[in-house]
Structure formats: C-alpha cells, structure tokens
Motif scaffolding. Sequence first.
Motif, PDB file in Angstrom:
ATOM      1  N   ILE A   1       6.641   7.130   9.336  1.00  0.00           N
ATOM      2  CA  ILE A   1       6.229   6.321   8.187  1.00  0.00           C
ATOM      3  C   ILE A   1       6.500   4.838   8.459  1.00  0.00           C
ATOM      4  CG2 ILE A   1       6.507   5.952   5.715  1.00  0.00           C
ATOM      5  CD1 ILE A   1       7.770   8.755   5.589  1.00  0.00           C
ATOM      6  N   PHE A   2       5.548   3.998   8.103  1.00  0.00           N
ATOM      7  CA  PHE A   2       5.708   2.551   8.226  1.00  0.00           C
ATOM      8  C   PHE A   2       5.322   1.877   6.918  1.00  0.00           C
ATOM      9  CE2 PHE A   2       5.611   3.631  12.657  1.00  0.00           C
ATOM     10  CZ  PHE A   2       6.308   2.617  13.311  1.00  0.00           C
TER      11      PHE A   2
ATOM     12  N   LYS B   1       2.778  -0.954   0.785  1.00  0.00           N
ATOM     13  CA  LYS B   1       2.475   0.477   0.800  1.00  0.00           C
ATOM     14  C   LYS B   1       3.036   1.123   2.061  1.00  0.00           C
ATOM     15  CE  LYS B   1      -1.729   0.047  -1.974  1.00  0.00           C
ATOM     16  NZ  LYS B   1      -3.189   0.284  -2.042  1.00  0.00           N
ATOM     17  N   GLU B   2       3.108   2.443   2.029  1.00  0.00           N
ATOM     18  CA  GLU B   2       3.563   3.204   3.192  1.00  0.00           C
ATOM     19  C   GLU B   2       2.399   3.956   3.811  1.00  0.00           C
ATOM     20  OE1 GLU B   2       6.767   5.723   1.921  1.00  0.00           O
ATOM     21  OE2 GLU B   2       8.260   4.128   2.154  1.00  0.00           O
TER      22      GLU B   2
ATOM     23  N   ARG C   1      -3.407  18.302  14.740  1.00  0.00           N
ATOM     24  CA  ARG C   1      -2.301  18.858  13.960  1.00  0.00           C
ATOM     25  C   ARG C   1      -1.128  17.897  14.047  1.00  0.00           C
ATOM     26  NH1 ARG C   1       0.150  24.676  15.503  1.00  0.00           N
ATOM     27  NH2 ARG C   1       0.662  23.530  17.386  1.00  0.00           N
ATOM     28  N   ILE C   2      -0.602  17.501  12.886  1.00  0.00           N
ATOM     29  CA  ILE C   2       0.499  16.546  12.871  1.00  0.00           C
ATOM     30  C   ILE C   2       1.763  17.207  12.322  1.00  0.00           C
ATOM     31  CG2 ILE C   2      -1.033  14.570  12.676  1.00  0.00           C
ATOM     32  CD1 ILE C   2      -0.455  14.450   9.743  1.00  0.00           C
ATOM     33  N   ALA C   3       2.895  16.571  12.571  1.00  0.00           N
ATOM     34  CA  ALA C   3       4.196  17.220  12.400  1.00  0.00           C
ATOM     35  C   ALA C   3       4.526  17.662  10.981  1.00  0.00           C
ATOM     36  CB  ALA C   3       5.305  16.299  12.923  1.00  0.00           C
ATOM     37  N   GLY C   4       4.096  16.942   9.967  1.00  0.00           N
ATOM     38  CA  GLY C   4       4.470  17.331   8.611  1.00  0.00           C
ATOM     39  C   GLY C   4       3.861  16.409   7.574  1.00  0.00           C
ATOM     40  N   TRP C   5       4.231  16.631   6.318  1.00  0.00           N
ATOM     41  CA  TRP C   5       3.667  15.876   5.210  1.00  0.00           C
ATOM     42  C   TRP C   5       4.733  14.971   4.628  1.00  0.00           C
ATOM     43  CZ3 TRP C   5      -0.880  14.459   3.985  1.00  0.00           C
ATOM     44  CH2 TRP C   5      -1.188  13.994   2.697  1.00  0.00           C
ATOM     45  N   ASN C   6       4.451  13.664   4.539  1.00  0.00           N
ATOM     46  CA  ASN C   6       5.431  12.674   4.091  1.00  0.00           C
ATOM     47  C   ASN C   6       5.220  12.181   2.664  1.00  0.00           C
ATOM     48  OD1 ASN C   6       6.703  12.626   6.640  1.00  0.00           O
ATOM     49  ND2 ASN C   6       5.198  11.172   7.418  1.00  0.00           N
ATOM     50  N   LYS C   7       4.094  12.531   2.060  1.00  0.00           N
ATOM     51  CA  LYS C   7       3.757  11.947   0.762  1.00  0.00           C
ATOM     52  C   LYS C   7       4.387  12.731  -0.396  1.00  0.00           C
ATOM     53  CE  LYS C   7       0.820   9.274   3.028  1.00  0.00           C
ATOM     54  NZ  LYS C   7       1.054   7.844   3.241  1.00  0.00           N
ATOM     55  N   GLU C   8       4.584  12.028  -1.527  1.00  0.00           N
ATOM     56  CA  GLU C   8       5.077  12.693  -2.730  1.00  0.00           C
ATOM     57  C   GLU C   8       3.999  13.578  -3.350  1.00  0.00           C
ATOM     58  OE1 GLU C   8       6.724   9.948  -5.505  1.00  0.00           O
ATOM     59  OE2 GLU C   8       8.286   9.230  -4.129  1.00  0.00           O
ATOM     60  N   VAL C   9       2.749  13.124  -3.305  1.00  0.00           N
ATOM     61  CA  VAL C   9       1.626  13.935  -3.796  1.00  0.00           C
ATOM     62  C   VAL C   9       1.336  15.018  -2.766  1.00  0.00           C
ATOM     63  CG1 VAL C   9      -0.806  13.915  -4.473  1.00  0.00           C
ATOM     64  CG2 VAL C   9       0.662  11.955  -5.017  1.00  0.00           C
ATOM     65  N   PRO C  10       1.186  16.285  -3.169  1.00  0.00           N
ATOM     66  CA  PRO C  10       0.897  17.365  -2.209  1.00  0.00           C
ATOM     67  C   PRO C  10      -0.365  17.092  -1.396  1.00  0.00           C
ATOM     68  CG  PRO C  10       1.538  18.290  -4.330  1.00  0.00           C
ATOM     69  CD  PRO C  10       1.373  16.806  -4.546  1.00  0.00           C
TER      70      PRO C  10
ATOM     71  N   SER D   1       0.381  -7.611   4.992  1.00  0.00           N
ATOM     72  CA  SER D   1      -0.231  -8.659   5.814  1.00  0.00           C
ATOM     73  C   SER D   1      -0.054 -10.007   5.143  1.00  0.00           C
ATOM     74  CB  SER D   1      -1.724  -8.377   6.015  1.00  0.00           C
ATOM     75  OG  SER D   1      -2.413  -8.443   4.781  1.00  0.00           O
ATOM     76  N   ASP D   2      -0.278 -11.047   5.940  1.00  0.00           N
ATOM     77  CA  ASP D   2      -0.374 -12.404   5.408  1.00  0.00           C
ATOM     78  C   ASP D   2      -1.670 -12.994   5.954  1.00  0.00           C
ATOM     79  OD1 ASP D   2       0.180 -13.127   8.064  1.00  0.00           O
ATOM     80  OD2 ASP D   2       2.291 -13.549   7.653  1.00  0.00           O
ATOM     81  N   SER D   3      -1.788 -14.285   5.979  1.00  0.00           N
ATOM     82  CA  SER D   3      -3.051 -14.899   6.404  1.00  0.00           C
ATOM     83  C   SER D   3      -3.308 -14.754   7.900  1.00  0.00           C
ATOM     84  CB  SER D   3      -3.066 -16.383   6.029  1.00  0.00           C
ATOM     85  OG  SER D   3      -1.973 -17.066   6.653  1.00  0.00           O
ATOM     86  N   GLU D   4      -2.256 -14.453   8.669  1.00  0.00           N
ATOM     87  CA  GLU D   4      -2.407 -14.394  10.122  1.00  0.00           C
ATOM     88  C   GLU D   4      -2.156 -13.024  10.744  1.00  0.00           C
ATOM     89  OE1 GLU D   4      -1.004 -17.883  12.497  1.00  0.00           O
ATOM     90  OE2 GLU D   4       0.122 -18.319  10.663  1.00  0.00           O
ATOM     91  N   TYR D   5      -1.286 -12.232  10.138  1.00  0.00           N
ATOM     92  CA  TYR D   5      -0.855 -11.004  10.795  1.00  0.00           C
ATOM     93  C   TYR D   5      -0.944  -9.762   9.894  1.00  0.00           C
ATOM     94  CZ  TYR D   5       1.167 -13.992  14.436  1.00  0.00           C
ATOM     95  OH  TYR D   5       1.356 -14.901  15.449  1.00  0.00           O
ATOM     96  N   LEU D   6      -1.158  -8.653  10.557  1.00  0.00           N
ATOM     97  CA  LEU D   6      -0.986  -7.330   9.959  1.00  0.00           C
ATOM     98  C   LEU D   6       0.386  -6.848  10.422  1.00  0.00           C
ATOM     99  CD1 LEU D   6      -1.904  -4.540   8.741  1.00  0.00           C
ATOM    100  CD2 LEU D   6      -2.801  -4.030  11.020  1.00  0.00           C
ATOM    101  N   TYR D   7       1.196  -6.352   9.494  1.00  0.00           N
ATOM    102  CA  TYR D   7       2.550  -5.933   9.842  1.00  0.00           C
ATOM    103  C   TYR D   7       2.744  -4.437   9.606  1.00  0.00           C
ATOM    104  CZ  TYR D   7       3.646 -10.945   9.562  1.00  0.00           C
ATOM    105  OH  TYR D   7       3.666 -12.300   9.738  1.00  0.00           O
ATOM    106  N   LEU D   8       3.453  -3.805  10.532  1.00  0.00           N
ATOM    107  CA  LEU D   8       3.937  -2.441  10.365  1.00  0.00           C
ATOM    108  C   LEU D   8       5.442  -2.495  10.575  1.00  0.00           C
ATOM    109  CD1 LEU D   8       1.301  -0.364  12.384  1.00  0.00           C
ATOM    110  CD2 LEU D   8       1.587  -0.401   9.896  1.00  0.00           C
TER     111      LEU D   8
END
Length: 278
Positions: A179-180, A147-148, A216-225, A184-191
């Motif tokens: 956006i990242f 996921k992003e 306030r953040i810079a903008g909207w990155n998602k496809e869903v409004p 994850s796997d059994s040991e790490y969370l990855y970004l």
Amino acid sequence: MKPFLGIDLTTNKKNDQLNGNDFLAAKPSLALSQALEQSHKNVDETVAQAKLPKFFRIVQFLCGITAALLFSGILKADVSLAQGYHNAPWIYWTFGICLIIWLVLKLLSLQKEKLVLSADENAQVFSHWENTTDAVFAEFSIPTDAKEVDVLSFFYKLKDGNIKVCEKGMQVTQYFNPIFKIFSDSEYLYLANLEGKYAFPLSSVMGIRTIKKHIRIAGWNKEVPYNKGIYKQYKLTIDNYGCIHCKSYHILELNHNGEIWGIYFPSYELPVIEEITK
C-alpha cells in the motif's frame, strides 16, 4: 522497460533489491526509523500473545481442513445422508468431532484475542504505532486527504529484452500489492509508505497501458470487500489462499533520463491513477 518495485533476478537469483531508488526523495529520519522498528516489534509481540499456543493452532487448522474435506465428500456422495451414514459412519463421526474441535478452538482464540488486545498496556502499544506512523507521514509532508493505492511488486527475469515475471521460493502468488499513499503537486507524482517517499516528475509520464492478462495478487487491502461497492465492477475473485484474482492490470509508463520505467498497478486502482495524472 524497468518496473518500479520489481526485483531483477536475471543475473542474481538471490537479489532482493527493489527497483526505484532513482526516484527516492526521502526516507524516515534516524530517530523515527528506530521508533518504527521498536514499535513494530512491540506490535508483533502483542499480536503473538493474543494467539493460542502453536500446538492448538495446528490442531485447529488440521481439524478445519479435515472437516471441510469430509463435508465436501458427504455432499458429493451419490447417496442419501442416511445411506451414506450406514455405509461409512466413521466419516460422519470424524466430521462431527473435527468440526466441534475447530469451533471450540476458534471461540477460545477469539476470546483470548479480545482479552489480550483490550488490555490497557496493549492498547497503548497500538496507539504508539499509530502515532509513530503519523509522525513519519507528517515528516514526508503527505496531505491528510491523500488516497491509498496498491502498487504491484514482483520478481522478474529479462529474456530477449522482455520482462518475464517469476516466482521465488514457496510463493503462492507472483504479485505482491504493498500500500502507498498517493498525491501530487504541480511538478511531481508521489508514492509514499513508511519506508520512503518516491517522486516521479509529471513531465516524464507517457501514459497508462492496459494489459489484459489474468494475474493473482497476495491479498485484499481495502476496507470495502473485493466484491462490493466500487470494486464489484472489476469482477475480482478470491482463492483458498486468500489471493485476489484480477482479469487485467495497468502500467503507468514514464521516460526518466532516457530510460522507460513502469509503475504496475491492479485494475481496481485505475480511476485513482487516472485522476491524479490527468
């Protein structure tokens, strides 16, 4: 606490280095880095070709702003439209002329953009960019179903040991939301993004802290409004600069080698972060 993707200006106002190299697990190979750079340059050039000349873009912007301000003034006037026209006909004529110019330039802009971007050679430019980014993610062994998420990045200063978020230059917002890919796997969370893959030991995760503070953040990155579907519950708003306003944000806290780190993220990413760190 040290914020991941934070930029510390406490002792150096010109600092531009993001916090987080402690967790950097991989970077694109030299060949892919060069391919990304060239591909990005080609995309930028193509997008520039698809725009109207700068002079006409300025005219379009000024006419749009003028028309919007005059229209707002006409609506707020405490008189009928007929009386308002009688009192100041130039306002109505100026509004109409600016609106027509804006509409004509908008249509010409859309027509040129469609014409340029649909050309076969330019379609290949974007296809090459997609293929190159896919190659980077494959090199990072990112699952295809990853996921992003938006992660917050910001400038800050330390004052009495506390983080004070600040602005630099002509920023219109204090928080940026790159956006990242997250997995994850059994040991790490990855970004991971095109610049690198970061690995956070799951054993270092302390929990998620909620900060009920408007940001306030810079903008909207998602496809869903921002105000539809699953995001409607967060009551997000948008301003004239395209910045998204959130009523709260969260910090995923980690204890790494005796130092407390925080991954900051906006309210609407909480379900994804909770699911992957549970």
